[in-house]
Structures are given as C-alpha cells and as structure tokens.
Scaffold this motif. Structure first.
Motif, PDB file in Angstrom:
ATOM      1  N   SER A 245      -8.228  -1.690  -9.853  1.00 55.71           N
ATOM      2  CA  SER A 245      -9.511  -1.740  -9.148  1.00 55.71           C
ATOM      3  C   SER A 245      -9.896  -3.208  -9.005  1.00 55.71           C
ATOM      4  CB  SER A 245     -10.595  -0.950  -9.898  1.00 55.71           C
ATOM      5  OG  SER A 245     -11.763  -0.835  -9.087  1.00 55.71           O
TER       6      SER A 245
ATOM      7  N   ASP B 191      -3.178  -1.481  -5.662  1.00 52.20           N
ATOM      8  CA  ASP B 191      -4.198  -1.144  -4.660  1.00 52.20           C
ATOM      9  C   ASP B 191      -3.756   0.037  -3.783  1.00 52.20           C
ATOM     10  OD1 ASP B 191      -6.539  -1.374  -3.190  1.00 52.20           O
ATOM     11  OD2 ASP B 191      -6.219  -3.482  -2.671  1.00 52.20           O
ATOM     12  N   CYS B 192      -4.742   0.634  -3.099  1.00 51.28           N
ATOM     13  CA  CYS B 192      -4.523   1.652  -2.055  1.00 51.28           C
ATOM     14  C   CYS B 192      -4.226   3.052  -2.603  1.00 51.28           C
ATOM     15  CB  CYS B 192      -3.414   1.252  -1.088  1.00 51.28           C
ATOM     16  SG  CYS B 192      -3.500  -0.431  -0.460  1.00 51.28           S
TER      17      CYS B 192
ATOM     18  N   SER C  82      -6.482   5.239  -3.722  1.00 48.82           N
ATOM     19  CA  SER C  82      -7.603   6.181  -3.579  1.00 48.82           C
ATOM     20  C   SER C  82      -7.881   6.483  -2.105  1.00 48.82           C
ATOM     21  CB  SER C  82      -8.865   5.606  -4.225  1.00 48.82           C
ATOM     22  OG  SER C  82      -9.420   4.573  -3.412  1.00 48.82           O
ATOM     23  N   THR C  83      -8.796   7.401  -1.883  1.00 48.91           N
ATOM     24  CA  THR C  83      -9.324   7.620  -0.540  1.00 48.91           C
ATOM     25  C   THR C  83     -10.255   6.470  -0.172  1.00 48.91           C
ATOM     26  OG1 THR C  83     -11.120   8.944  -1.468  1.00 48.91           O
ATOM     27  CG2 THR C  83      -9.162  10.129  -0.700  1.00 48.91           C
ATOM     28  N   ARG C  84     -10.692   6.440   1.062  1.00 51.86           N
ATOM     29  CA  ARG C  84     -11.505   5.323   1.549  1.00 51.86           C
ATOM     30  C   ARG C  84     -12.961   5.400   1.111  1.00 51.86           C
ATOM     31  NH1 ARG C  84      -9.148   0.588   3.497  1.00 51.86           N
ATOM     32  NH2 ARG C  84      -7.180   1.106   4.529  1.00 51.86           N
ATOM     33  N   SER C  85     -13.358   6.480   0.488  1.00 44.73           N
ATOM     34  CA  SER C  85     -14.741   6.591   0.022  1.00 44.73           C
ATOM     35  C   SER C  85     -14.784   7.437  -1.240  1.00 44.73           C
ATOM     36  CB  SER C  85     -15.640   7.196   1.107  1.00 44.73           C
ATOM     37  OG  SER C  85     -15.180   8.486   1.460  1.00 44.73           O
TER      38      SER C  85
ATOM     39  N   ASP D 261      -5.826   9.524  -3.364  1.00 48.35           N
ATOM     40  CA  ASP D 261      -5.423   9.939  -2.017  1.00 48.35           C
ATOM     41  C   ASP D 261      -4.552  11.199  -2.134  1.00 48.35           C
ATOM     42  OD1 ASP D 261      -3.886  10.233   0.385  1.00 48.35           O
ATOM     43  OD2 ASP D 261      -4.312   8.136   0.880  1.00 48.35           O
TER      44      ASP D 261
ATOM     45  N   THR E 116     -15.387  -3.717  -2.923  1.00 55.17           N
ATOM     46  CA  THR E 116     -14.156  -3.160  -2.349  1.00 55.17           C
ATOM     47  C   THR E 116     -12.957  -3.868  -2.945  1.00 55.17           C
ATOM     48  OG1 THR E 116     -14.217  -4.727  -0.494  1.00 55.17           O
ATOM     49  CG2 THR E 116     -15.236  -2.554  -0.153  1.00 55.17           C
ATOM     50  N   THR E 117     -11.806  -3.216  -2.871  1.00 53.92           N
ATOM     51  CA  THR E 117     -10.562  -3.838  -3.324  1.00 53.92           C
ATOM     52  C   THR E 117     -10.065  -4.820  -2.261  1.00 53.92           C
ATOM     53  OG1 THR E 117      -9.059  -2.235  -2.314  1.00 53.92           O
ATOM     54  CG2 THR E 117     -10.006  -1.660  -4.471  1.00 53.92           C
TER      55      THR E 117
ATOM     56  N   CYS F 294       0.791  -1.222   0.000  1.00 51.70           N
ATOM     57  CA  CYS F 294       0.000   0.000   0.000  1.00 51.70           C
ATOM     58  C   CYS F 294       0.831   1.283   0.000  1.00 51.70           C
ATOM     59  CB  CYS F 294      -0.954   0.012   1.201  1.00 51.70           C
ATOM     60  SG  CYS F 294      -2.474  -0.937   0.937  1.00 51.70           S
TER      61      CYS F 294
ATOM     62  N   TYR G 207     -10.467  -0.713  -0.127  1.00 51.47           N
ATOM     63  CA  TYR G 207     -10.800   0.581  -0.732  1.00 51.47           C
ATOM     64  C   TYR G 207     -12.001   0.419  -1.672  1.00 51.47           C
ATOM     65  CZ  TYR G 207      -6.401   2.351   1.127  1.00 51.47           C
ATOM     66  OH  TYR G 207      -5.392   2.739   1.972  1.00 51.47           O
TER      67      TYR G 207
END
Length: 527
Positions: free
Chosen positions: A125, A83-84, A86-89, A99, A130-131, A52, A135
């Motif tokens: 993705s 992965d990882c 992006s933001t969490r939403s 992010d 979710t990933t 991440c 995420y």
C-alpha cells in the motif's frame, strides 16, 4: 519467554537504584519493537518483472518455485505482492477489495497456500490517498487496512510514498501505520518505501524494519552502481531489526551474470533486504546459483548486524568491508571499469592487524587458501571478488580480558561483591582490577565474567532503561555486545548502548541499555 516463573527482582532493583528508568509502556511511540527482521529479510516481489500484472496464479507458482529451487532452504521466506492488487475503489464498508479477476479466491486463501509452503505473504500500500499506480491507498485508513491485512494472514507490508499526502510529513504518515500494525497483534514486517526522503535515516530505525534509501532500481549496471554510491552515508542507521534498503535485487533481470554476482555480493555486504525481483519460474541455473549462494547470504545474515561500507576508492576499483561478528572480515573487491583489473587491499586495512599469513575463503569459488598481508584478485569488468579473511592471530573484536572503565565516571563495570548468582545487577565502582571487574570478550560477542557468566539484557528486553544483569551464557542475541570505535558498547539484540543511568558517577550507580547518544556515560575504555 525464559524466566517466566521468576519475579521481576532485577527490574525492581534497578527501579530502586534510580528514578529515571523508562519502561516500554512509557515509550509507546519511541521504537519499533515487533521482534522481526533481526537479520535482513529475504524474499521476492513481483514488481520488477511484472508491474501491474500480478495474480493469484503468479504468486502461487512463485511460492512453489521458491521451495523447489532451494531458495526457501537458503533463507528466503517472503512472497510479496506489490501495487495493483485491489479494485479501483473501496467497498461500501470502506474496505480495500482484492481484484476479483486477479485474485478470484481472495487474499486469505492465497495466504493459506503460501503459509502451507512454509513461507510468508506480503502486501503493498502507500502512505498517501492513492498508490503509485492510482489504486486506493491507506492514508486516513491505517487501522482499517492493518486490521484487514491481519485478518487475511499478511506477514509483510511494503508501504510506498505515492498519492496526496495532505501535507503530512513522512514521519507522521509512516508512524501512523507502524502503530496501526502493532495494534493488530499480528507480527507484520514493516518495509518503509519513501525513497530516502524526509530525513528517514533519523526516524526510520524507530519506525520500520527497513527503509528505502534511494529511488527505484532498474535492471542495468548504471542504476545498480548509482544506488551503491548513495549507500555509505546511511551505514550508521542500520541495526538488527532496522535496515537500510537500497531497493530490490535485479539479479537475472537485465544484468549480465557477472554483474548479477557483483550486485548480489554488494547488497549482501550492505545488509540490504535481499528481495529478488526476477521471474523465479524461468530463471537460469546461473541466476538460481547466485540467489542461493549460502556463503554470500551468510554475510548478509551475520548476527552482528554491522553494515558494510567502502574503505578504498581508486576510481574504477573499490574495496568494501563488513566486519563480521566472529572477528573475521568480509570484503568485496569491485572493478567498475571496462577491462579486467587487479584489485587489492591489506589485512591491516581490513582491521585484522599485521601477520605473515591469513586464511582467505572465496565465497564464489567456494575455495580456501592462504595469503600474506596483501589480499588481491584479478577481477573482470563489472565484476567483484568476495572473500572472508581471517586469522593472523587477531583476537576477537576488542578481544581479551580487561576492565571496562566508564569515561564519564572513571569507575569500572563491577559485579557487586563478586556475586555471580544469575540475576545479579552490575554497577560501577572504583576500579581495582579484581576478578569481579574482569570481562572477557569472546568471538561470539559475549562479555563474560571471571566466573563464566555473561552480561545479559534482562529478559531479551529492548526498551530504554531495561536492566542489565549477569546470567548463564546461552548464545541469545541479548548476550551479544559490540565494542565500537567510539568506546560505546552496543547491545546487538536491542540496538541500544550500555549506559550509566542519569550520567551518575557515584559508586553503586546502575547501568542499563539506552538509545546510543555519544555521551561519556556510554563510553568505556578497556584497560
């Protein structure tokens, strides 16, 4: 495209000859026709080394090194974010958001930088909610996400299999993203990552440019060998534009140098996507030399697209073979044991016939020598020798000049009235062996007429029902054919077989390309 000024006379003639022609508009969901990965993709992905801990700085630095190290010159072009990122939403509009700590300038700016290096940028993705790292992923948001990535200039999507799938099959979920990517109008290579589940070998070639065949690889010998053992059953699924993916490379990532050379040799022979997983910024000179061995990479990138497979297993010693498009044989002699061993094969086992002498090119020492019918090497523990073996007076694959007699019709592939005008459509006709039924198979994979024209898939088409004609030879993939052991003639550029339309048997019946199905109307005997 060539022949733009020309009418669709060839296609119209084929339409007149039969009512079963299918065009690309009739088959919106039958095949992945994005023109990408005609040879396996080469690149880098951050996950194996960084998990991440991906960032804008890491990706830019890696792109820099990919160029300065010689990897780009050797064929590597994709710099892929895993992965990882992006933001969490999602934001209020429902979009994924990079992010801001990891990518303070956004992804579009990063894509511009990577493109400025002559490289391409990939994103990640999952085909769930979710990933794998928790995420937001793309199930139910396929078109929204595809459009966003296209607007950023993304060139590659690794699409995982984590998160709640809402009970949908892998084929449904991956096809949805395939079609969403196509609708963006941007060429985005689609790498399916569903770990070999859901019978992906049956639908993967029509859905992705590559598909994972196993679970994740790890940087140790046992993992590499375990994944290797799973590959033989997948070999028949691969073709240009669609490749089996035994996961990323662990070269320089926990393996010894000897093991790394073995790993790279085998993944190249398997036509695997060569996606480096090490930290390029700190790799050793030996790791760099392995990843940039252009002779080994050339085996992976051979235009014929035949995946290598195991042909001999003596316990710890194995022989793996890949037939090359020019009639030579790429071979890996593998020693899985704990001590040095002699590993051998024969030219006959490699499909090269029987002669007294063969040329053997060592792809790691970059030396050329001669050998008798036995090809052997002293191979260290966990090591591999890799050779190109050629010569022995062996003709090109299926070589020579002959007629092509249809098994189902008992009639021969014929240039009507010997008319060698470019655009003439071959048919089947009573066999008589005159010049207009003579076809010469060349080392370039061509089928040439007596007048020197080539059998050609009309306008580089790839859809079922695309016409086959004769045309000036030009070296393009739509003029390259492989005569398979079952008698089928595979159009390498399209990945489909030469087919007598509708199982017809009458004189004058038309031929086209069609999904290979083992039918007698797709089998040809050389006589």
């Amino acid at each position: 495209m060539r022949r733009l000024a020309r009418s669709s006379a060839a296609l119209l003639l084929l339409l007149a000859a039969t009512t079963t022609v299918v065009t690309t508009t009739d088959l919106p969901a039958s095949a992945l026709e994005n023109g990408l990965a005609r040879t396996p993709q080469l690149g880098w992905n951050d996950w194996n080394s960084f998990g991440c801990s991906v960032s804008d700085a890491l990706v830019r630095q890696t792109a820099d090194v990919m160029v300065s190290s010689g990897m780009a010159a050797a064929g590597y072009q994709y710099v892929n974010i895993d992965d990882c990122w992006s933001t969490r939403s999602r934001n209020g509009n429902g979009d994924l958001v990079p992010d801001p700590q990891k990518f303070p300038n956004g992804i579009r700016s990063l894509a511009d930088y990577v493109h400025g290096k002559g490289l391409k940028l990939g994103i990640y993705s999952s085909a769930g909610l979710t990933t794998c790292a928790g995420y937001p992923a793309s199930l139910n948001n396929e078109q929204r996400d595809a459009n966003l990535w296209a607007s950023w200039g993304i060139d590659y999507l690794k699409y995982d299999n984590c998160g709640d799938t809402q009970g949908r099959s892998g084929q449904q979920r991956y096809t949805a993203m395939r079609d969403a990517l196509a609708r963006t109008g941007r060429p985005i290579l689609f790498a399916i990552c569903n770990w070999g589940n859901d019978d992906v070998g049956s639908w993967g070639p029509a859905t992705g440019n590559s598909w994972r065949t196993t679970g994740d690889i790890a940087g140790n010998w046992g993992s590499v060998m375990g994944i290797l053992d799973a590959q033989p059953r997948w070999a028949a699924s691969a073709r240009p534009g669609a490749w089996n993916d035994p996961d990323m490379l662990e070269v320089g990532n926990g393996l010894t140098d000897t093991e790394s050379r073995t790993h790279f040799s085998l993944w190249s022979l398997l036509n695997a996507p060569l996606i480096a997983g090490n930290d390029l910024r700190s790799m050793s000179a030996t790791t760099r030399s392995i990843l940039t061995n252009t002779e080994v990479i050339a085996v992976n990138q051979d235009w014929g697209g035949r995946q290598g497979n195991k042909i001999a297993d003596s316990g710890d010693q194995e022989v793996w073979l890949k037939p090359m498009a020019n009639g030579s044989a790429a071979v890996v002699l593998l020693n899985r044991g704990g001590g040095t061993a002699t590993v051998s094969t024969t030219a006959s086992a490699l499909g090269l016939g029987s002669a007294s002498s063969y040329t053997v090119r060592d792809l790691w020492t970059h030396t050329t020598g001669n050998s008798g019918p036995t090809i052997s090497a002293s191979v260290p523990s966990h090591g591999a020798a890799m050779f190109i073996v050629s010569g022995g007076g062996t003709p090109p694959p299926g070589g020579g000049t002959s007629v092509l007699r249809g098994v189902g019709s008992n009639r021969c592939l014929d240039v009507p009235n010997g008319d060698e005008t470019s655009g003439t459509l071959p048919i089947i006709w009573d066999c008589h062996a005159a010049d207009n039924q003579q076809w010469t198979r060349t080392s370039a994979g061509e089928l040439r007429t007596a007048g020197g024209k080539c059998l050609d898939v009309y306008d580089n088409g790839t859809a079922n029902g695309t016409a086959v004609e004769i045309w000036d030879c030009n070296g393009q993939a739509n003029q390259q054919w492989r005569l398979n052991s079952d008698g089928s003639l595979l159009a390498l550029g399209a990945g489909r077989c030469l087919d007598v339309i509708g199982n017809a048997t009458a004189n004058g019946s038309a031929v086209a390309i069609w999904d290979c199905n083992g039918g007698n109307n797709q089998k040809w005997r050389t006589t």
